[in-house]
Design an enzyme around this catalytic site. Sequence first.
Site, PDB file in Angstrom:
ATOM      1  N   HIS A 188      20.186  30.511  12.674  1.00  0.00           N
ATOM      2  CA  HIS A 188      20.277  31.296  13.740  1.00  0.00           C
ATOM      3  C   HIS A 188      18.799  31.521  14.284  1.00  0.00           C
ATOM      4  O   HIS A 188      18.489  31.341  15.544  1.00  0.00           O
ATOM      5  CB  HIS A 188      20.817  32.718  13.127  1.00  0.00           C
ATOM      6  CG  HIS A 188      20.568  33.613  14.249  1.00  0.00           C
ATOM      7  ND1 HIS A 188      21.228  33.786  15.450  1.00  0.00           N
ATOM      8  CD2 HIS A 188      19.612  35.028  14.159  1.00  0.00           C
ATOM      9  CE1 HIS A 188      20.869  34.834  15.929  1.00  0.00           C
ATOM     10  NE2 HIS A 188      19.828  35.467  15.344  1.00  0.00           N
ATOM     11  N   ARG A 295      28.334  32.690  22.822  1.00  0.00           N
ATOM     12  CA  ARG A 295      28.513  32.959  21.332  1.00  0.00           C
ATOM     13  C   ARG A 295      28.846  34.609  21.370  1.00  0.00           C
ATOM     14  O   ARG A 295      28.148  35.461  21.054  1.00  0.00           O
ATOM     15  CB  ARG A 295      27.293  32.740  20.552  1.00  0.00           C
ATOM     16  CG  ARG A 295      27.176  31.144  20.306  1.00  0.00           C
ATOM     17  CD  ARG A 295      25.876  31.210  19.388  1.00  0.00           C
ATOM     18  NE  ARG A 295      25.931  29.826  19.058  1.00  0.00           N
ATOM     19  CZ  ARG A 295      25.073  28.792  19.277  1.00  0.00           C
ATOM     20  NH1 ARG A 295      24.316  28.905  20.161  1.00  0.00           N
ATOM     21  NH2 ARG A 295      25.145  27.553  18.656  1.00  0.00           N
ATOM     22  N   GLU A 430      34.585  20.486  15.955  1.00  0.00           N
ATOM     23  CA  GLU A 430      33.489  20.583  15.261  1.00  0.00           C
ATOM     24  C   GLU A 430      33.854  20.808  13.729  1.00  0.00           C
ATOM     25  O   GLU A 430      33.215  20.902  12.720  1.00  0.00           O
ATOM     26  CB  GLU A 430      32.656  22.193  15.254  1.00  0.00           C
ATOM     27  CG  GLU A 430      33.711  23.228  15.349  1.00  0.00           C
ATOM     28  CD  GLU A 430      33.037  24.753  15.721  1.00  0.00           C
ATOM     29  OE1 GLU A 430      31.561  24.570  15.612  1.00  0.00           O
ATOM     30  OE2 GLU A 430      33.466  25.861  16.022  1.00  0.00           O
ATOM     31  N   ASP A 454      28.105  22.132  13.441  1.00  0.00           N
ATOM     32  CA  ASP A 454      28.834  22.281  12.277  1.00  0.00           C
ATOM     33  C   ASP A 454      29.537  20.961  11.908  1.00  0.00           C
ATOM     34  O   ASP A 454      29.758  20.295  11.017  1.00  0.00           O
ATOM     35  CB  ASP A 454      30.197  23.315  12.715  1.00  0.00           C
ATOM     36  CG  ASP A 454      29.763  24.673  12.427  1.00  0.00           C
ATOM     37  OD1 ASP A 454      28.972  24.940  11.351  1.00  0.00           O
ATOM     38  OD2 ASP A 454      29.988  25.594  13.263  1.00  0.00           O
ATOM     39  N   ARG A 464      24.243  23.602   7.020  1.00  0.00           N
ATOM     40  CA  ARG A 464      23.174  23.539   8.089  1.00  0.00           C
ATOM     41  C   ARG A 464      22.032  24.573   7.767  1.00  0.00           C
ATOM     42  O   ARG A 464      20.979  24.543   8.590  1.00  0.00           O
ATOM     43  CB  ARG A 464      23.945  23.596   9.313  1.00  0.00           C
ATOM     44  CG  ARG A 464      24.673  24.859   9.331  1.00  0.00           C
ATOM     45  CD  ARG A 464      25.419  25.164  10.498  1.00  0.00           C
ATOM     46  NE  ARG A 464      24.823  25.892  11.606  1.00  0.00           N
ATOM     47  CZ  ARG A 464      25.496  26.351  12.795  1.00  0.00           C
ATOM     48  NH1 ARG A 464      26.907  25.959  12.513  1.00  0.00           N
ATOM     49  NH2 ARG A 464      24.924  26.603  13.659  1.00  0.00           N
ATOM     50  N   CYS A 501      27.816  21.388  22.896  1.00  0.00           N
ATOM     51  CA  CYS A 501      27.102  22.745  23.058  1.00  0.00           C
ATOM     52  C   CYS A 501      26.364  22.792  21.676  1.00  0.00           C
ATOM     53  O   CYS A 501      25.656  23.845  21.306  1.00  0.00           O
ATOM     54  CB  CYS A 501      27.871  23.810  23.061  1.00  0.00           C
ATOM     55  SG  CYS A 501      29.224  23.921  21.973  1.00  0.00           S
TER      56      CYS A 501
HETATM   57  C1  PEP Z   1      28.207  24.284  16.690  1.00  0.00           C
HETATM   58  O1  PEP Z   1      28.740  24.342  15.588  1.00  0.00           O
HETATM   59  O2  PEP Z   1      27.482  23.049  17.069  1.00  0.00           O
HETATM   60  C2  PEP Z   1      28.199  25.279  17.637  1.00  0.00           C
HETATM   61  C3  PEP Z   1      27.510  25.241  18.654  1.00  0.00           C
HETATM   62  O3  PEP Z   1      28.652  26.714  17.288  1.00  0.00           O
HETATM   63  P1  PEP Z   1      27.656  27.763  16.221  1.00  0.00           P
HETATM   64  O4  PEP Z   1      26.193  26.818  16.176  1.00  0.00           O
HETATM   65  O5  PEP Z   1      27.493  28.815  16.926  1.00  0.00           O
HETATM   66  O6  PEP Z   1      28.212  27.299  15.102  1.00  0.00           O
HETATM   67 MG    MG Z   2      29.982  26.019  15.185  1.00  0.00          MG
END
Ligand code: PEP
Ligand code: MG
Length: 568
Positions: A188, A295, A430, A454, A464, A501
């Site tokens: 984040h 999001r 994902e 993900d 991650r 994304c």
């Molecule tokens: C991802 O998993 O690539 C994604 C864009 O979603 P988040 O980072 O919100 O899990």
């Molecule tokens: Mg994700």
Amino acid sequence: MLKLNGIGVSEGIAFSKVFIYKKENPEIVKKAVKDTEAELTKFKSALDESEEQLDLLYKKACEELGEEDAGIFTAHKMFLEDPEFVLGIRENINSGDNAEFAVKKVADSFIESFSLIDDEYIRERIADIKDVSERLIKNIMGIKEKSLSDIEEECIIAAYDLTPSDTAAMNKEKIKGFITQIGGKTSHTSIIAKTIGIPAVVGVDDIFKRFKGGENIILDGFSGSVFISPDEDTAVKYMEISVNYNNEKNKLKKYTERETVTSDGKKYKVFANIANHHDVSYVTENGAEGIGLFRTEFIFMDRSSLPTEDEQFEIYKSVLESMAEKPVIIRTLDIGGDKEAQALNLSKEANPFMGYRAIRICLDRKDIFKTQLRAILRAGVYGNAEIMFPMISSVEELLKAKDVLNEVKNELKSENAEFSENIKTGIMIEVPSAALISDILAKNCDFFSIGTNDLIQYFTAVDRTNEKVQDLYNPYNPAIIRILNYIIFNGLKAGITVGMCGELASDENFTDMLCGFGLNEFSVNPSSVLKTRRNICLSNSKDNEKKASDVLKAQSSDEVKNILKNGM
Ligand code: PEP
Ligand code: MG
């Protein structure tokens, strides 16, 4: 001068003073009390202090968010005036408990009895009790926490970690960079830093021993270096790097109004990712052609009650209106994993990324899911909205989610409500199982958006958010290259749009290859829109296709890297 090394996760250079952001989690133990009267007085003054704090928070929230949202603080205050709660604590102190222990005991017993009732309203009250009793305990114990929203001077934040609720409240104008102890490229902290366009470094060991607060530092978001009390040579060198970087950024501005088209005329789209409606200004500033990922879980965080349908409707409507007729892909609630929502009162899990998360929660808690879908569908008439389901891992899951969507449409129809009936519906790819059945999934939705954050985590079994294994979080692994090609191929074959994304969409080493694979839309952090567009505009289809075909033959990560970087 002292140099520290971390992982650079958001580019740029920052020069500023350190602000230490440390959250206290007090240990509450039963202590022998000699003076009961003194404990009662301590409790009474903490009660008064908490009420004063809540009054101030209410006032501030009224000004910034409006009376309805601010209501939560009134609810908290009412709880502090609840005779059963207050008398219960007093009784326990009178029987020999220390004040903080008495508060915890009474709060826990309320939570325990409330937990037995399966009711939405009661569940929300549990979150209120937790919140209010924590405040009371910290006031009893004299723990003063600084909030990121109170920052008034320019600074760089040093923290163990920054959660979505920490950053939601922060004063973005004053914060020049982040340094955290934990996290990775897609955690984040990194995503938020890239959205705002400030440098960030994660993975700095023993963060609270390294900084005392107030010292001058230089933060290098490219290499991950941090210089404490830098000497003159270092400061001069970084001034130069910073000036050059800002000049480069200025040169990119000419791409703001341009179409994303290769030198031989092939068109692509560069969209942006946002976490809340305030981020829209970064999107329009950078000329993104749409929003490829909203999001929405951030609307659900940092509050103890769930957002209502109308509240959500207003937020989606404002984003759609700000984007005029440009597409806005609204992802349904993706809570869980590293994102907590107090209002949902989810229990701690051993493997949160693989647990009760995202669409799994929504299909279980249809009340929450339907409220969100109603809000999106109703807001859809104010712009070009699309719906996207996260964490789909099977075709059954997708069909179930679509069934709920149809149910909601029918309800809105029977109410004669205005809504966007033909809204496009897509999914995130994902989860490895979804990637491998992407040919089947493609027949059942209007678009894909590849969530590489993900996907890489699940595909290569690397957390991650864990800085200790970031070296293994490797997008150059030929397995990742092959699966990306496979997903894009299947999507295009079925005639649907394929976007990306995840953070990989903004990694310039991958842009040509992704164009060559045929990816239609790159959804990147607002601060990466122009660079991504420039890189696509400077490329040509023949070279992109050659790179794409060469890289598929690579036998190792090093070979992949060589081909992507040098074309050989
Ligand atoms: C991802 O998993 O690539 C994604 C864009 O979603 P988040 O980072 O919100 O899990
Ligand atoms: Mg994700």
